[in-house]
Design a protein around this motif. Structure first.
Motif, PDB file in Angstrom:
ATOM      1  N   UNK A 168       8.193   1.211 -13.317  1.00 28.47           N
ATOM      2  CA  UNK A 168       8.305   2.381 -14.203  1.00 28.47           C
ATOM      3  C   UNK A 168       7.158   3.381 -14.049  1.00 28.47           C
ATOM      4  N   UNK A 169       6.105   3.010 -13.329  1.00 24.28           N
ATOM      5  CA  UNK A 169       4.910   3.862 -13.279  1.00 24.28           C
ATOM      6  C   UNK A 169       4.615   4.353 -11.864  1.00 24.28           C
ATOM      7  N   UNK A 170       5.541   4.077 -10.929  1.00 20.85           N
ATOM      8  CA  UNK A 170       5.314   4.464  -9.535  1.00 20.85           C
ATOM      9  C   UNK A 170       5.139   5.971  -9.378  1.00 20.85           C
ATOM     10  N   UNK A 171       5.935   6.749 -10.112  1.00 18.35           N
ATOM     11  CA  UNK A 171       5.879   8.207  -9.941  1.00 18.35           C
ATOM     12  C   UNK A 171       4.551   8.790 -10.409  1.00 18.35           C
ATOM     13  N   UNK A 172       3.817   8.069 -11.252  1.00 15.54           N
ATOM     14  CA  UNK A 172       2.506   8.578 -11.684  1.00 15.54           C
ATOM     15  C   UNK A 172       1.491   8.567 -10.553  1.00 15.54           C
ATOM     16  N   UNK A 173       1.795   7.894  -9.440  1.00 21.08           N
ATOM     17  CA  UNK A 173       0.893   7.897  -8.280  1.00 21.08           C
ATOM     18  C   UNK A 173       0.756   9.297  -7.685  1.00 21.08           C
ATOM     19  N   UNK A 174       1.738  10.167  -7.940  1.00 17.32           N
ATOM     20  CA  UNK A 174       1.643  11.535  -7.433  1.00 17.32           C
ATOM     21  C   UNK A 174       0.462  12.291  -8.000  1.00 17.32           C
ATOM     22  N   UNK A 175      -0.060  11.851  -9.152  1.00 17.48           N
ATOM     23  CA  UNK A 175      -1.189  12.555  -9.774  1.00 17.48           C
ATOM     24  C   UNK A 175      -2.513  12.263  -9.090  1.00 17.48           C
ATOM     25  N   UNK A 176      -2.568  11.288  -8.172  1.00 14.03           N
ATOM     26  CA  UNK A 176      -3.841  10.942  -7.529  1.00 14.03           C
ATOM     27  C   UNK A 176      -3.789  11.149  -6.023  1.00 14.03           C
ATOM     28  N   UNK A 177      -2.834  11.955  -5.557  1.00 16.11           N
ATOM     29  CA  UNK A 177      -2.775  12.254  -4.123  1.00 16.11           C
ATOM     30  C   UNK A 177      -3.972  13.091  -3.705  1.00 16.11           C
ATOM     31  N   UNK A 219       0.855  -1.194   0.000  1.00 17.53           N
ATOM     32  CA  UNK A 219       0.000   0.000   0.000  1.00 17.53           C
ATOM     33  C   UNK A 219       0.885   1.236   0.000  1.00 17.53           C
ATOM     34  N   UNK A 220       0.350   2.333  -0.519  1.00 17.11           N
ATOM     35  CA  UNK A 220       1.123   3.574  -0.598  1.00 17.11           C
ATOM     36  C   UNK A 220       0.382   4.713   0.065  1.00 17.11           C
ATOM     37  N   UNK A 221       1.140   5.600   0.692  1.00 16.70           N
ATOM     38  CA  UNK A 221       0.576   6.788   1.327  1.00 16.70           C
ATOM     39  C   UNK A 221       0.315   7.842   0.253  1.00 16.70           C
ATOM     40  N   UNK A 222      -0.944   8.255   0.121  1.00 19.23           N
ATOM     41  CA  UNK A 222      -1.316   9.309  -0.830  1.00 19.23           C
ATOM     42  C   UNK A 222      -1.832  10.538  -0.100  1.00 19.23           C
ATOM     43  N   UNK A 223      -1.353  10.750   1.130  1.00 20.14           N
ATOM     44  CA  UNK A 223      -1.713  11.942   1.885  1.00 20.14           C
ATOM     45  C   UNK A 223      -3.028  11.828   2.623  1.00 20.14           C
ATOM     46  N   UNK A 224      -3.531  10.619   2.815  1.00 27.78           N
ATOM     47  CA  UNK A 224      -4.811  10.425   3.477  1.00 27.78           C
ATOM     48  C   UNK A 224      -4.659   9.473   4.651  1.00 27.78           C
ATOM     49  N   UNK A 225      -5.751   9.242   5.392  1.00 23.72           N
ATOM     50  CA  UNK A 225      -5.676   8.408   6.581  1.00 23.72           C
ATOM     51  C   UNK A 225      -5.418   6.941   6.250  1.00 23.72           C
ATOM     52  N   UNK A 226      -6.006   6.468   5.171  1.00 24.13           N
ATOM     53  CA  UNK A 226      -5.893   5.060   4.814  1.00 24.13           C
ATOM     54  C   UNK A 226      -5.032   4.946   3.564  1.00 24.13           C
ATOM     55  N   UNK A 227      -3.946   4.173   3.603  1.00 25.05           N
ATOM     56  CA  UNK A 227      -3.109   4.037   2.403  1.00 25.05           C
ATOM     57  C   UNK A 227      -3.856   3.300   1.301  1.00 25.05           C
ATOM     58  N   UNK A 228      -3.502   3.577   0.058  1.00 27.71           N
ATOM     59  CA  UNK A 228      -4.161   2.970  -1.095  1.00 27.71           C
ATOM     60  C   UNK A 228      -3.497   1.640  -1.432  1.00 27.71           C
ATOM     61  N   UNK A 229      -4.310   0.640  -1.684  1.00 23.04           N
ATOM     62  CA  UNK A 229      -3.816  -0.694  -2.037  1.00 23.04           C
ATOM     63  C   UNK A 229      -3.313  -0.690  -3.481  1.00 23.04           C
ATOM     64  N   UNK A 230      -2.183  -1.319  -3.732  1.00 28.00           N
ATOM     65  CA  UNK A 230      -1.619  -1.423  -5.076  1.00 28.00           C
ATOM     66  C   UNK A 230      -1.816  -2.846  -5.592  1.00 28.00           C
ATOM     67  N   UNK A 231      -2.349  -2.944  -6.811  1.00 30.69           N
ATOM     68  CA  UNK A 231      -2.612  -4.244  -7.425  1.00 30.69           C
ATOM     69  C   UNK A 231      -2.099  -4.247  -8.861  1.00 30.69           C
ATOM     70  N   UNK A 232      -2.078  -5.424  -9.459  1.00 27.42           N
ATOM     71  CA  UNK A 232      -1.733  -5.565 -10.871  1.00 27.42           C
ATOM     72  C   UNK A 232      -2.671  -6.583 -11.500  1.00 27.42           C
ATOM     73  N   UNK A 233      -2.688  -6.595 -12.833  1.00 27.45           N
ATOM     74  CA  UNK A 233      -3.441  -7.621 -13.537  1.00 27.45           C
ATOM     75  C   UNK A 233      -4.647  -7.097 -14.275  1.00 27.45           C
ATOM     76  N   UNK A 234      -5.285  -8.002 -15.029  1.00 25.68           N
ATOM     77  CA  UNK A 234      -6.501  -7.678 -15.780  1.00 25.68           C
ATOM     78  C   UNK A 234      -7.583  -7.208 -14.808  1.00 25.68           C
TER      79      UNK A 234
END
Length: 637
Positions: A489-498, A456-471
């Motif tokens: 290669x796409x981790x830095x794009x998470x900054x756009x949804x903080x 999970x990643x911290x996006x500036x909120x109380x609950x971290x966002x779960x990271x998944x992959x796949x169809x």
């Protein structure tokens, strides 16, 4: 960056601008001023709101009467030495910078921070046309800068001002640390010609409808809410003395048995430490009460009272779509204790997780944070942010978590760094939530319960966002080595949804496309951020060339079902330049795409899920594909 030479100024020391002169400059250079405002406004507003806010700021830039203007040349044909243009540009820049400052409860909001009454467009979302890979990469890099740094970059590139004039303009606009803004702007390559592209033209727009069904539901809900407010307003009770001092809470406004029960610390729900082992549910409702201050009734009373009635000095934040009212009944106590230099209380009412924090030496500077978590399961209820200090974050983990670690998502091959767990509280780990500037790392939280590992990643909120992959129909946690390599290669794009109330983000490689120059194959990945409230989704289609460290955003959309469970299909395209200097339009869809065609500025078609066609720099085309079931799919964005 070296300053440009500037001709001696011949304008008077204090030129005076009247309304007519300012209006003439505004009308003549309106598209340029709107472009400047759009580029400086923070990307977190979203493309639709940035467009409307940019137009509103420019239209409100006229003075009320005669006023003095800054003596700063315009540095472009038709604007050189025009005090009217210099004045209007300065007003637009100042208000765009003010609009990017978050609202706080410690300062009176400025006009630019409030919602813009005009212009308004009902039922449509407006946004500039998507550019090529270079423009989209620049947009992503600019989004990582602070507002003053973006302003410095735009003044250099769009207005062609030398650094000396940029310093004067920024200082006049109210920027406190001008040198820091210039230094931060230097981190982005000087591709100034791209600022003139249609990607940043807020006057040449595309239109899409809003969610028609949700709009109808919101109208019904608004009417019901208005009726409820009218009834409650007639039933407001008189203030009383209360049980005891409520710290930073506002005065009480109602007295009834249900309200008093909800705010009575003695009635807080407390769960046994082993209840989660036999419960049919694994979510926040089975978390036990932890922390050394669970028996401090005065602290718990203050937390409940501030939740119900936050005072003027309380810093309140809520994720989008989260109701901010008090609890309807006695909430569930998850934690009460001292963390670093604060006393912290975590509560849960079945819909929201609420964090109350106050300094150890009093209640001044108390903070209240709310986050919606309805429908959370074991995968989403693994951790809650307990405290943020100096760029680090501590988490309170679920009772079933047996191990925690910190991992850099940009380095999938590196070993995770173990975190200590004391009473469910992790040791501090670096948080990417408040990072600005270049993205060189993205630290995430890795949790294990003995049989399953989740990230999970911290996006500036109380609950971290779960990271998944796949169809979209079969996603899984991004915990294995292959999944981590997909995300890197796409981790830095998470900054756009903080700060958007994100519940989970999925990365799905939907296509691999051979490059026409024989240099290998490019990877197409769709990242989709889903929110707790259901709307507000963000979808990015990203393209990565062989060996490229990062993916480039090729297309993006909001409120789109693409790459989701409801519509697991996507089609995107990008202008790509080969090593030989030739330009191509590359387009790809998922495996169920049977044909792809382009219309508009470029006419081409191909059978199968991919299309490669020679193009010219700056070429534009509309994409459309056919699916195996006969339906059509449009290009993302």
């Amino acid at each position: 960056m070296q300053s440009q030479d500037v001709a001696p100024r011949t304008a008077p020391a204090d030129p005076v601008v009247d309304v007519e002169q300012a209006e003439a400059a505004l009308v003549e250079h309106y598209p340029r001023l709107v472009r400047l405002a759009y580029l400086v406004l923070p990307p977190r507003l979203g493309r639709n709101r940035r467009v409307l806010t940019a137009h509103a700021l420019v239209q409100r830039a006229l003075p009320r009467g005669r006023t003095s203007a800054p003596v700063i040349p315009a540095q472009s044909s038709g604007r050189d030495g025009d005090p009217g243009y210099a004045f209007v540009r300065q007003r637009v820049l100042r208000t765009a910078l003010e609009a990017g400052v978050p609202l706080t409860f410690r300062a009176w909001p400025r006009r630019a921070q409030l919602p813009m009454p005009l212009p308004q467009v009902w039922g449509l979302r407006l946004f500039p046309r998507s550019g090529g890979a270079d423009e989209l990469a620049l947009d992503q890099q600019l989004s990582g800068l602070s507002s003053p740094a973006r302003a410095a970059y735009v003044l250099r590139g769009l207005e062609k001002l030398p650094d000396g004039d940029v310093r004067e303009v920024l200082a006049e606009a109210g920027v406190d640390d001008v040198e820091a803004a210039l230094g931060e702007a230097d981190e982005v390559p000087a591709r100034y010609a791209l600022l003139e592209s249609p990607e940043f033209d807020a006057c040449s727009l595309q239109a899409r409808p809003t969610d028609l069904m949700r709009r109808r539901q919101h109208l019904k809900a608004a009417l019901a809410a208005a009726a409820a407010v009218a009834v409650c307003g007639a039933l407001l009770g008189l203030p009383g003395d209360g049980w005891a001092p409520d710290g930073a809470a506002a005065p009480p406004y109602a007295r009834n048995p249900a309200a008093q029960a909800a705010l009575d610390p003695a009635r807080l729900t407390r769960i046994a430490p082993t209840a989660w082992r036999t419960s049919a549910r694994n979510d926040f409702s089975v978390w036990p009460a932890r922390g050394a201050l669970t028996g401090d009734r005065a602290l718990l009373r203050r937390a409940l009272a501030v939740w119900a009635r936050p005072g003027e000095t309380v810093q309140v934040s809520a994720t989008p779509g989260t109701p901010s009212g008090g609890p309807s009944g006695p909430p569930h106590l998850l934690y009460a204790g001292e963390v670093d230099a604060a006393r912290v209380v975590i509560l849960y009412d079945g819909l929201r997780v609420v964090r109350y924090a106050e300094p150890k030496d009093g209640t001044a500077g108390a903070a209240l944070d709310l986050a919606r978590v309805d429908g959370a399961g074991r995968a989403e209820a693994g951790a809650v942010v307990l405290q943020r200090t100096d760029g680090n974050v501590r988490y309170l983990t679920a009772p079933w978590v047996t191990g925690a670690a910190e991992r850099d998502l940009l380095k999938p091959g590196s070993d995770p760094m173990g975190l200590t767990l004391a009473g469910g509280v992790t040791s501090p780990l670096a948080s990417p939530a408040a990072r600005t500037g270049a993205c060189t790392s993205w630290n995430v939280l890795e949790l294990s319960d003995g049989s399953t590992t989740r990230v999970a990643t911290d996006l500036g909120e109380l609950v971290p966002a779960r990271l998944t992959t796949g169809h979209p129909g079969g996603t899984h946690d991004a915990a294995g080595s292959e999944e981590l390599r997909t995300w890197a290669p796409y981790a830095c794009s998470l900054g756009a949804v903080r700060g958007l109330g994100v519940r989970s983000v999925n990365a799905w490689q939907f296509a691999e496309q051979p490059l026409p120059d024989g240099s290998g194959s490019g990877a197409w990945v769709c990242t989709r951020a889903d929110t707790w409230r259901g709307d507000g989704t963000r979808v990015l289609a990203q393209f990565r060339t062989p060996g490229g460290p990062y993916g480039a955003v090729a297309a993006k959309a909001s409120e789109s079902p693409a790459c989701g469970v409801r519509d697991p299909h996507v089609l995107a395209g990008v202008l790509w330049k080969s090593t030989a200097g030739e330009w191509y339009l590359l387009a790809a869809g998922d495996r169920e795409t049977v044909s792809v065609r382009t219309t508009g500025g470029l006419e081409a078609s191909a059978r199968g899920s991919q299309l490669t066609v020679r193009a010219k720099e700056g070429a534009r085309a509309e994409l459309e594909g056919s699916l195996s079931d006969g339906r059509t799919v449009s290009g993302l964005g």
